[in-house]
Design an enzyme around this catalytic site. Structure first.
Site: not given
Ligand code: NGO
Length: 632
Positions: A387
């Site tokens: 992200e």
């Molecule tokens: C995503 C995100 C995290 C969140 C999570 C919540 C990943 C790998 N990055 O998973 O920052 O906490 O979802 O479900």
């Protein structure tokens, strides 16, 4: 995909938490809602205390049991379900019951062990597991002539068949013998042995029980070498005792990796000598505005050592280049605009990043990863990579490639969320896949270039997802995950174009935006963690929902006896008989652990957040690395 919902969750629903049911025969009595503080207190005994009674027989008080049914008076036998040899979770490779060959543990049983330090350590752990409930002395002695004469023998043997983690367990009416080629194999054999005793063996205080093990033999070894769980200690901070207790939960189900998500926008949780403000400033907060916290180097060493004693490898993660807001609050020089922002206590994602064009950023990465490698004996360093929506794809790939080189220079192997797939291959690299579909050409291509995968499909393995629409904490962006959904998938075939031999294993991540206490951690782990553990350990041929469901049911009384909170999933046929003896209510600890910070419960609405700068919706698919989503 809609943005991650971040409602203020309510307190745990007592109807879904063991022991908080409406008392039978009093349908009109109000159900007592455990308050946040009670839930947090409900399991405050440290893992060491629970496992290691002090010298003498001054047995430790039990784990808090507000979530556990009232105990039958110790000394009065509760009906005990008979454990069968095939009831083990994760399912063993081969089980051969022998009728009439049951073994009964007695006050005279001796644990005999190969004269080897690793084996002796396991023998000591077995004695520590069995002494509290049985009250038997269970002395440990060198020498394993047989598993005869009423003894339990733990023998190191030279057997290539068993591999580095396999074991054989033979139970006859004369004795019990566990054989393995390594201490790890003996340790996993002991976890099986433990599950073959009645549930009351999990009681931290003497319990009435007929300590019988079913006769026959088990031979067993894991399907995948990497079997893990992740704890996000960044969104909410969890102190060392909580982490040790999670390690115990992993070990019970033969999981061998604990991934610690040590940094994120809301907190930096590990002391770094060369950049001290990271923990001091960046660690002083968490989701909802609580005080946060961080691990000193000694804290972290203690976690690593405790894990190693249980054959669990710690995988530390520094999430880069995104999810770095907390680091930026401490060192504005890392920010693209060189301005330190105020702390962030909300739960949006995708808005922060360290400047990938600045040399200072790479000094920071090298210093942090270098110090972490020096503290971490295990082979892995996890660099995150998820992200980073605000970093352009070329700059992102260049950053990841440089971070991969920095990891290689520390002598460790890099792990990253699967968004790092487009970057060039580096020797041994591992992608942690958290997609929700089965098609991911970018990841499949990285695998063709040599990467291996750890599978954490968000719609099966994410333990922060709600079980059901009314689950009071958790997310639902990847769907609802009850036990069957956690269990019914195959890591060997899950991602198209990724063959089973490129799969290193599985991992169940617990993100903690809405999870704030030890009891809440356990409520989200159980009963799904054993489902993921079985996918990592058991041969595919044993996969069978109905069989798993029935085996898992017998673990409810075990968790109850041990004071472990769990979700009473309606999918599981939990035994209806009275539970195994558990801790007497009078012994419930009423004070938080010394040093445990008071933290607001997620049910308490958090104070209004400054809006995250252009946060973006969650998009876990392969497309996100190459095409940042627009702000919501
Ligand atoms: C995503 C995100 C995290 C969140 C999570 C919540 C990943 C790998 N990055 O998973 O920052 O906490 O979802 O479900």
């Amino acid at each position: 995909m809609p943005p991650v919902p971040t409602p203020a969750p309510g307190p745990l629903d007592p109807s879904s938490v063991v022991g908080a049911e409406r008392p039978a025969g009093h349908p009109d009595l109000p159900v007592r809602q455990p308050a946040a503080a009670e839930l947090a207190r409900a399991a405050t005994r440290s893992a060491e205390d629970a496992l290691t009674p002090p010298a003498g027989d001054a047995l430790v008080p039990p784990t808090g049991d507000l979530l556990v049914p009232p105990a039958p008076t110790a000394g009065r036998a509760a009906p005990v379900a008979r454990v069968r040899l095939g009831d083990v979770v994760p399912a063993p490779e081969r089980v051969a019951p022998v009728a009439g060959a049951d073994f009964v543990l007695t006050p005279d049983t001796v644990i005999r062990v190969s004269p080897d330090d690793a084996a002796r350590a396991v023998a000591g752990q077995l004695a520590d597991l069995l002494r509290p409930a049985t009250g038997y002395p269970l002395p440990v002695a060198d020498g394993t002539r047989a598993g005869t004469g009423g003894d339990i023998a733990l023998a190191l043997v030279d057997s290539a068949d068993l591999g580095p983690e396999g074991y054989r367990l033979d139970v006859t009416s004369d004795g019990v013998r566990v054989e393995a080629a390594t201490g790890a194999g003996l340790f996993f054999g002991v976890q099986t042995l433990r599950q073959l005793l009645p549930a009351a063996v999990e009681s931290p205080t003497p319990a009435a029980g007929h300590w019988v093990l079913p006769g026959g033999s088990v031979s067993d070894r894991p399907r995948f070498p990497y079997r893990g769980a992740m704890l996000d200690v960044a969104r909410h901070f969890f102190g060392v005792p909580d982490v040790l207790r999670v390690i115990d939960h992993l070990a019970r189900y033969k999981l061998n990796h604990l991934h610690l998500h040590l940094t994120d926008d809301q907190g930096w949780r590990i002391a770094v000598d060369s950049w001290p403000r990271l923990a001091e400033v960046g660690g002083a907060g968490e989701v909802g505005g609580g005080p946060g916290g961080h691990y000193s180097r000694d804290d972290y060493r203690r976690i690593v050592a405790y894990a190693a004693e249980r054959h669990v490898t710690v995988v530390p993660e520094i999430d880069l280049p995104g999810h770095t807001h907390a680091a930026l609050t401490a060192y504005g020089e890392l920010a693209p605009d060189r301005v330190a922002p105020p702390p962030y206590t909300g739960t949006e994602v995708g808005f922060s990043y360290v400047d990938p064009t600045s040399e200072r950023t790479y000094e920071f990465v090298a210093d942090v990863l270098g110090e972490l490698a020096a503290l971490t004996p295990g082979p892995w360093l996890h660099i995150g990579g998820d992200e980073a929506f605000k970093v352009r794809p070329e700059a992102y790939a260049a950053f990841v490639e440089r971070a991969q080189r920095i990891v290689a220079a520390t002598g460790r192997t890099v792990v990253g969320w699967h968004q790092i797939a487009p970057a060039a291959h580096s020797e041994g690299r591992v992608l942690q896949w958290w997609g929700t579909g089965g098609e991911d050409p970018v990841t499949a291509d990285a695998v063709r270039r040599g990467a291996r995968l750890v599978l954490s499909p968000a719609n099966h393995a994410y333990l922060d997802m709600k079980y059901a629409p009314d689950t009071p904490i958790g997310h639902d962006w990847a769907g609802l995950i009850d036990v069957r959904r956690a269990y019914d998938w195959d890591p060997g075939t899950h991602v198209a174009g990724v063959p089973a031999d490129a799969v290193l294993g599985v991992e169940a991540p617990l993100w903690t935006e809405s999870v704030a206490s030890r009891a809440e951690v356990e409520f989200m782990l159980f009963p799904r963690l054993p489902a993921i553990a079985e996918l990592g350990w058991s041969p595919r041929a044993t996969h069978d929902w109905a069989g798993f469901r029935d085996r898992l049911a017998g673990h409810g009384p075990r968790w109850a006896a041990a004071g472990v909170a769990f979700h009473r999933s309606p999918e599981i046929p939990w035994p209806t008989e009275p539970p195994a003896p558990a801790a007497p209510q009078a012994a419930i600890p009423t004070e938080p652990e010394p040093g445990a910070p008071a933290r607001p419960h997620p049910a308490i609405p958090t104070r209004p957040e400054p809006p995250a700068p252009a946060a973006v919706p969650r998009q876990p698919g392969p497309e996100e690395a190459s095409a940042p989503a627009p702000p919501a």
